[in-house]
Design an enzyme around this catalytic site. Structure first.
Site, PDB file in Angstrom:
ATOM      1  N   TYR A  69      -1.565  -1.074  10.070  1.00  0.00           N
ATOM      2  CA  TYR A  69      -1.645  -1.119   8.765  1.00  0.00           C
ATOM      3  C   TYR A  69      -0.342  -0.509   8.171  1.00  0.00           C
ATOM      4  CZ  TYR A  69      -3.551  -0.850   3.942  1.00  0.00           C
ATOM      5  OH  TYR A  69      -4.048  -0.865   2.722  1.00  0.00           O
TER       6      TYR A  69
ATOM      7  N   SER B  47       1.052  -1.230   0.436  1.00  0.00           N
ATOM      8  CA  SER B  47      -0.471   0.131  -0.104  1.00  0.00           C
ATOM      9  C   SER B  47       0.974   0.917  -0.007  1.00  0.00           C
ATOM     10  CB  SER B  47      -0.444   0.260   1.173  1.00  0.00           C
ATOM     11  OG  SER B  47      -1.714   1.267   1.470  1.00  0.00           O
TER      12      SER B  47
HETATM   13  N1  LIG Z   1      -8.829  -1.592  -0.817  1.00  0.00           N
HETATM   14  C1  LIG Z   1      -7.858  -0.678  -1.072  1.00  0.00           C
HETATM   15  O1  LIG Z   1      -8.748   0.583  -1.310  1.00  0.00           O
HETATM   16  C2  LIG Z   1      -6.824  -0.765  -0.696  1.00  0.00           C
HETATM   17  C3  LIG Z   1      -5.973  -0.225  -0.695  1.00  0.00           C
HETATM   18  C4  LIG Z   1      -3.992  -0.673  -0.994  1.00  0.00           C
HETATM   19  C5  LIG Z   1      -3.724  -1.183  -0.934  1.00  0.00           C
HETATM   20  N2  LIG Z   1      -4.738  -2.896  -0.732  1.00  0.00           N
HETATM   21  C6  LIG Z   1      -4.595  -3.770  -0.133  1.00  0.00           C
HETATM   22  O2  LIG Z   1      -4.928  -4.938  -1.282  1.00  0.00           O
HETATM   23  C7  LIG Z   1      -5.169  -6.184  -0.490  1.00  0.00           C
HETATM   24  C8  LIG Z   1      -6.314  -6.116  -0.653  1.00  0.00           C
HETATM   25  O3  LIG Z   1      -7.191  -5.196  -0.055  1.00  0.00           O
HETATM   26  P1  LIG Z   1      -8.590  -5.571  -0.154  1.00  0.00           P
HETATM   27  O4  LIG Z   1      -9.536  -3.614  -0.507  1.00  0.00           O
HETATM   28  O5  LIG Z   1      -8.993  -6.398  -1.549  1.00  0.00           O
HETATM   29  O6  LIG Z   1      -9.487  -6.417   0.932  1.00  0.00           O
HETATM   30  P2  LIG Z   1     -10.618  -6.808   1.034  1.00  0.00           P
HETATM   31  O7  LIG Z   1     -11.176  -7.184   2.600  1.00  0.00           O
HETATM   32  O8  LIG Z   1     -12.109  -6.664   0.201  1.00  0.00           O
HETATM   33  O9  LIG Z   1      -9.980  -8.759   0.136  1.00  0.00           O
HETATM   34  C9  LIG Z   1      -9.606  -9.404   1.049  1.00  0.00           C
HETATM   35  C10 LIG Z   1      -9.500 -10.989   1.541  1.00  0.00           C
HETATM   36  O10 LIG Z   1      -8.814 -11.069   1.673  1.00  0.00           O
HETATM   37  C11 LIG Z   1      -9.514 -12.991   2.066  1.00  0.00           C
HETATM   38  N3  LIG Z   1      -9.205 -12.925   3.650  1.00  0.00           N
HETATM   39  C12 LIG Z   1      -9.371 -12.656   4.508  1.00  0.00           C
HETATM   40  N4  LIG Z   1      -8.030 -13.578   5.991  1.00  0.00           N
HETATM   41  C13 LIG Z   1      -7.899 -14.679   5.141  1.00  0.00           C
HETATM   42  C14 LIG Z   1      -8.061 -15.456   5.668  1.00  0.00           C
HETATM   43  N5  LIG Z   1      -7.185 -15.649   6.768  1.00  0.00           N
HETATM   44  N6  LIG Z   1      -7.244 -16.699   4.554  1.00  0.00           N
HETATM   45  C15 LIG Z   1      -7.728 -16.104   3.397  1.00  0.00           C
HETATM   46  N7  LIG Z   1      -8.421 -15.000   3.456  1.00  0.00           N
HETATM   47  C16 LIG Z   1      -8.587 -14.641   3.834  1.00  0.00           C
HETATM   48  C17 LIG Z   1     -11.551 -11.703   2.251  1.00  0.00           C
HETATM   49  O11 LIG Z   1     -12.644 -12.973   2.241  1.00  0.00           O
HETATM   50  C18 LIG Z   1     -11.508 -11.477   1.323  1.00  0.00           C
HETATM   51  O12 LIG Z   1     -11.667 -12.370  -0.123  1.00  0.00           O
HETATM   52  C19 LIG Z   1      -4.973  -5.806   0.937  1.00  0.00           C
HETATM   53  O13 LIG Z   1      -3.753  -6.156   0.884  1.00  0.00           O
HETATM   54  C20 LIG Z   1      -5.126  -4.457   1.178  1.00  0.00           C
HETATM   55  O14 LIG Z   1      -3.747  -3.833   1.907  1.00  0.00           O
HETATM   56  C21 LIG Z   1      -6.900  -2.115  -0.476  1.00  0.00           C
END
Ligand SMILES: NC(=O)c1ccc[n+]([C@@H]2O[C@H](COP(=O)([O-])OP(=O)(O)OC[C@H]3O[C@@H](n4cnc5c(N)ncnc54)[C@H](O)[C@@H]3O)[C@@H](O)[C@H]2O)c1
Length: 256
Positions: free
Chosen positions: A168, A145
């Site tokens: 985070y 991120s």
């Molecule tokens: N959404 C944003 O704005 C954003 C911005 C920058 C970085 N990110 C990064 O992108 C990545 C994905 O984020 P997102 O927004 O898609 O999150 P999200 O919560 O939508 O998706 C995460 C997925 O991980 C799965 N998960 C959770 N715990 C688990 C476990 N113990 N084992 C296996 N699967 C598990 C969940 O079921 C979910 O499908 C993360 O690393 C997040 O930090 C997101």
């Protein structure tokens, strides 16, 4: 746009049922790869797999915090496909108290969230690296991120219930460095390890927040999850053969 850039590569999209993960799954399939939706969310993963109507996407339930679960996933994929070309780690585990203002975060909650997220990232990479070493090649992309790169812009959260969680910041900075650690430790192993650091992704955030966030963007501001696909496919493809240990920031210039 469809292409055959991935030419049958088997790509584990860990967290593939999530906001970003589902776009990566789509992109892998559209670019000629086989996408493994690896997620703890069975219902979400199976629904995504059905909606794609493609034999090139499959679901595997797994838990990033369990060595046994990761081993089971890897061995069943090796049995089925005879190879695993790449891992995209987009898993986002968090406990029920995650997201509080830092003054209110307990030691136990801090440690639990670091354990699940950063510890899970370590475990998944470590276990897949063992498989990749035996196979003779591999490719890992960790989703980090911008908040692993710059300190929080707290001002954009003012007047909302949102904050930038303290866990985070620690997790994401560590994921970027862990990525470089693994890349370097795997010198000569034909295994690449890179990170992508996305900026904020649109997901029904309040208008007040979006206005402040967008004032830092150079053109679009908050991105859509699909805006990351180009970088993911680039790192998965042979076009990036010698890109290793890098963190690609995709944020419309937010960190500048
Ligand atoms: N959404 C944003 O704005 C954003 C911005 C920058 C970085 N990110 C990064 O992108 C990545 C994905 O984020 P997102 O927004 O898609 O999150 P999200 O919560 O939508 O998706 C995460 C997925 O991980 C799965 N998960 C959770 N715990 C688990 C476990 N113990 N084992 C296996 N699967 C598990 C969940 O079921 C979910 O499908 C993360 O690393 C997040 O930090 C997101």
């Amino acid at each position: 746009m469809d292409s055959n850039k991935l030419g049958g590569k088997v790509v584990i999209v860990a967290g593939g049922a999530g906001l970003l993960g589902r776009e990566f799954v789509n992109a892998v399939v559209e670019n000629g790869g086989i996408a493994v939706i690896a997620d703890a969310d069975r219902a979400g993963g199976e629904e995504l797999q059905k909606s794609l109507k493609s034999s090139k996407a499959e679901f595997i339930e797994f838990d990033i915090t369990s060595k046994a679960s990761i081993e089971k996933m890897a061995s069943s994929l090796m049995k089925k496909h005879g190879k695993i070309d790449a891992l995209v780690n987009s898993v986002y585990p968090k406990n029920a108290n995650y997201g509080r203002k830092f003054e209110d975060v307990t030691y136990e909650d801090f440690c639990e969230n670091i354990d699940m997220n950063l510890g899970g990232c370590f475990l998944l990479c470590q276990q897949l690296i063992a498989v990749f070493k035996k196979q003779g090649y591999g490719n890992i992309i960790n989703i980090a991120s911008i908040y692993g790169v710059i300190p929080p812009r707290f001002e954009i959260y003012e007047g909302t219930e949102m904050t930038m969680p303290v866990e985070y910041a620690a997790i994401k900075a560590a994921v970027i460095h862990l990525t470089k650690y693994f890349a370097k430790a795997l010198t000569g192993c034909n295994i690449r390890v890179n990170a992508i650091s996305p900026g904020g992704i649109l997901n029904n955030q309040p208008e007040e927040f979006l206005e402040k966030y967008n004032s830092y963007g150079l053109s679009k501001g908050m991105l859509e999850a699909k805006d990351l696909n180009g970088s993911v496919i680039y790192l998965l493809s042979d076009d990036s053969q010698y890109v290793n240990g890098q963190n690609i920031i995709v944020d419309d210039g937010f960190v500048l």
